[in-house]
Scaffold this active site. Structure first.
Site, short mmCIF file in Angstrom:
data_model
loop_
_atom_site.label_atom_id
_atom_site.label_comp_id
_atom_site.label_asym_id
_atom_site.label_seq_id
_atom_site.Cartn_x
_atom_site.Cartn_y
_atom_site.Cartn_z
N SER A 173 39.65 37.48 47.12
CA SER A 173 41.37 37.51 47.24
C SER A 173 41.79 38.76 47.16
O SER A 173 42.76 39.12 47.35
CB SER A 173 41.78 36.41 46.50
N LYS A 226 49.31 33.33 40.62
CA LYS A 226 49.34 34.71 40.62
C LYS A 226 50.95 35.36 40.69
O LYS A 226 51.14 36.31 40.20
CB LYS A 226 48.62 34.98 41.75
#
Length: 806
Positions: free
Chosen positions: A655, A698
């Protein structure tokens, strides 16, 4: 080059309470069936309904999705429509005591049969002694005794009479019967015998030799007479015993005439009692026929041989059994044989055979936890063997391995008719399917429970009914419309998708209970949305100690994260930390340095073995993208190093691959990156940004850092455009975005992302294959070309120096 942030309505898909057709869940009825598990439900119904061999069921899915409750619900429904299975019991095998017989009786008849046998033994203990104490028996036995006595007296009397006629007497000595000459009624002594004339001595000796032969022949017949006498006594005893036992056993046989196996057993009981009638007679007094030593030593204990060990009784059941075993050891599955200590040794008999869960589930369904089953030694192999053989054989592991030195049994196997349902994680199912060749043949039906379902009007209403049903069943307050709406939003957050709802019903029901607690604290009559919000906040607060410490260390400058200014080759990456069931986002600084080299992009995490395979794959992809875009016709002449700063544990996942690519492009183009932004997303070789997991955590992780330092409208996060549908952000993040204080950008390509981060246009190639002047891609290409020229010049200089040295 204008890139607008996402509007606030895309950051959190609200559930409008006004669209819910009720005021509280008290108005709703119970839900008719499982929510969002149509595929699994159809598989369960099919697995339960089909009766073919091998069609056992494996219910797989994440923990908390309701696998066990759903399976048991349908099993209970199916069991009600099926007949009650028969009872099973073990009885003594009089021919081979170490191999007890299994008897099958109609449901509920086994306990009655056990009581009947107990009463039979009680009656026999009275009837048999009474028969032996009766006048008829005494007279008949006395006749046999007198006959035996007369036979002996007659035989020896004849010898004695003939001996008397020849002046010889038959006398008894300590050594037995002997012949001796007599004179005038007195035995002749050896001295007097020698004084007799020789002719007379010869006559007496010849007579005694003839009589001695007759006497020896008669004495040889005595054991046979005694044996015949004993046989007559035993035959009389057995006849008397049969007369006493016969009508009692016949009554039982008539009562159980519909059970042929019971009739055969009762005939064996009749024969054994007739053979061992001495056990029923009082010890002492007049001599009784011989019996086995153990029976004489323990007459009371010997009546155990006539007991009935009821293994399974289904008399009180309605339908087929549904049995669950929480501790599936091998003995708990197939049963066990217990032992008792006697005279320093371990002994056993058929009364010490105990049933296993397979016995109790026979004729119905057995539900087992796959993980617990596989963790127990021998259990999995024993279950497979039993299902393949379709019979339950009781055998201990020690007996199987030949380690048991004490006396044990070999009970007759019991036919098995059961459907086994295993419940476990998907990984267990796939591992068993891949590595156990028997698994696919024994468990042909897989009920795959999903971890999420579609979010639409029907499923939302089903969710509301479910919550209302839980509240009613557990005596909780009903939920108001706004509470249900908040629960729906939280379910979408748990599913990590605004268009889906989680099927982890354990989390939802737990939240209902906790919201009821806060409603009780507020003395509210119903659970409102505020109570649900408070319950969610309380859950987070109980779990976020580590997250709070990370945020504190960032605020205090221990963990270096910039949220203002611009820096070349430095960017804020976002990762997710999972601690138990709680996940939170953590910003991490990623830096990049470039220099002349051989086209290598060094992943420092991988070099020190802190990078996982997925992370290394991401770095290799970005290296491939860089080569294909800027070095299609010539090799790269750079060396770049990428690192997660202040990372002291393992790093995995791809990611951050787009984040690392942005840092690399910034370092090559010497274009500063805005530190008020953070980035997440993976990248492919064509430069397209791909979806990642944990997008909400996040974003919120970086938001918390920026909020602590003061939001000024410059802060934000770049996410993949394909992750927009997954956004279910906290209300405070949505409010900040709505007020323009925090921005979330959805990007599809690396070029879009680098433009937002640097403020410099990325640029596209023209027909000559060149990037526009002033574009970031042109600056990267120019930097790489300069590095290539320097590399060639250094190589030429090196060759010249080497030539001069020679």
């Amino acid at each position: 080059m204008t890139h607008a942030p996402l509007p606030a309505e895309l950051l959190h898909r609200r559930c409008d309470p006004s669209l819910l057709p009720f005021e509280t869940t008290a108005e709703l009825g119970d839900i008719a069936g499982p929510v969002g598990q149509q595929r699994a439900v159809e598989a369960v119904r099919f697995g339960i309904g089909i009766r073919a061999e091998g069609y056992n069921l494996f219910a797989l899915g994440p923990t908390g999705t309701g696998k066990s409750s759903i399976v048991r619900h349908f099993l209970a429904q199916a069991a009600e429509r099926q007949p009650v299975p028969d009872d099973w019991c073990y009885v003594n095998n009089f021919a081979e005591a170490h191999r007890p017989r299994a008897l099958r009786l109609p449901a509920g008849r086994a306990p009655a049969f056990r009581k009947d046998m107990e009463r039979l033994v009680e009656e026999l203990r009275i009837a048999i002694p009474a028969a032996f104490e009766g006048d008829e028996y005494r007279n008949r036995r006395q006749a046999i005794e007198e006959g035996f006595k007369n036979q002996q007296e007659s035989s020896f009397g004849d010898i004695q009479r003939r001996a008397s006629e020849r002046d010889i007497a038959l006398i008894r000595t300590p050594l037995g019967l002997a012949l001796a000459p007599v004179k005038d009624g007195e035995v002749v002594s050896p001295e007097d015998f020698k004084k007799l004339p020789e002719e007379r001595q010869g006559e007496l000796k010849h007579a005694m030799e003839e009589l001695q032969k007759e006497l020896e022949a008669t004495i040889k017949l005595v054991p046979r007479w005694e044996r015949e006498h004993r046989e007559k006594i035993r035959a009389l005893d057995e006849e008397v015993t049969n007369d006493a036992v016969g009508h009692l056993v016949d009554e039982l046989m008539e009562r159980y005439r519909d059970c042929p196996a019971v009739g055969g057993y009762l005939e064996a009981v009749r024969a054994d009692v007739a053979e061992n009638y001495g056990a029923f007679l009082p010890q002492g007094g007049e001599e009784r026929p011989a019996m086995p030593a153990r029976m004489a030593a323990e007459p009371e204990r010997d009546f155990r041989r006539y007991r009935v060990n009821v293994l399974v009784s289904n008399g009180e059941m309605k339908g087929a059994p549904v049995v669950g075993e929480d501790h599936p050891t091998q003995p708990n599955l197939v049963g066990r044989i217990e032992h008792i200590a006697q005279y320093g040794a371990l002994v056993t008999d058929f009364n010490l055979i105990k049933a296993g869960c397979l016995h109790r589930a026979n004729g119905g369904y057995l539900v087992l936890d796959a993980r617990k089953l596989l963790m127990q030694p021998f259990s999995w192999e024993e279950l497979k063997r039993t299902l393949q053989a379709r019979e339950i054989r009781i055998e201990s592991p020690a007996q199987t391995l030949g380690l048991l030195s004490t006396v044990s049994l070999e009970p007759e196997p019991i036919p098995l008719d059961v459907k086994v349902v295993l419940i476990g994680d998907p990984m267990l199912y796939y591992l068993l399917n891949a590595h156990d060749p028997d698994f696919a043949e024994l468990f042909k039906v897989a009920a795959d429970f999903d971890y999420r379902m579609d979010r639409d009007g029907d499923t939302v209403l089903d969710y509301a009914r479910l919550m209302g049903m839980v509240a009613r069943q557990e005596g909780l307050r009903p939920l108001a419309r706004d509470a249900v709406a908040r629960m729906i939003e939280h379910a979408a957050r748990l599913a990590e998708d605004a268009e889906k709802l989680t099927t982890h019903m354990a989390s939802i029901t737990d939240l209902v209970r906790e919201a009821d607690y806060w409603a009780a604290q507020a003395q509210a009559p119903v659970i409102a949305g505020e109570h649900v919000r408070r319950a969610i906040d309380a859950q987070v607060y109980r779990s976020d100690r580590i997250r709070q410490h990370v945020q504190e260390e960032i605020a205090r400058g221990t963990l270096l994260i910039d949220t203002a200014g611009a820096v070349v080759g430095q960017i804020n990456a976002l990762s997710v930390l999972q601690i138990g069931r709680f996940a939170f986002g953590r910003p991490t600084r990623v830096t990049c340095r470039v220099r002349i080299g051989k086209g290598e992009v060094v992943d420092i995490e991988r070099e020190v073995q802190l990078g996982g395979p997925l992370h290394s794959k991401g770095v290799m992809i970005l290296s491939s993208f860089l080569s294909s875009r800027f070095a299609a016709e010539a090799p790269l002449s750079l060396a770049a190093s990428l690192v997660f700063e202040q990372s002291y544990g393992g790093v995995d996942g791809d990611s951050a691959s787009s984040t690392e690519l942005y840092a690399l492009l910034s370092a090559l183009a010497e274009a500063p990156i805005r530190q008020s932004l953070a980035v997440t997303g993976s990248v492919n070789q064509h430069g397209r940004v791909q979806a990642i997991g944990g997008v909400n955590e996040k974003i919120e992780g970086f938001f918390d850092v920026c909020q602590a330092r003061g939001l000024d409208g410059s802060h934000g996060v770049l996410i993949p455009a394909s992750n927009v549908k997954h956004l279910m952000l906290r209300p405070d993040v949505v409010a900040a975005a709505e007020n323009g204080l925090f921005k979330i950008y959805a990007v599809e390509t690396v070029d879009q992302g680098i433009e937002i981060l640097t403020g410099v246009p990325a640029g596209e190639k023209d027909e000559r294959g060149e990037y526009p002047v002033g574009s970031l891609n042109r600056r990267v290409a120019a930097r790489l070309a300069a590095l290539a020229r320097k590399a060639r010049a250094l190589a030429a200089q090196t060759r010249t120096n080497n030539g001069n040295d020679r």
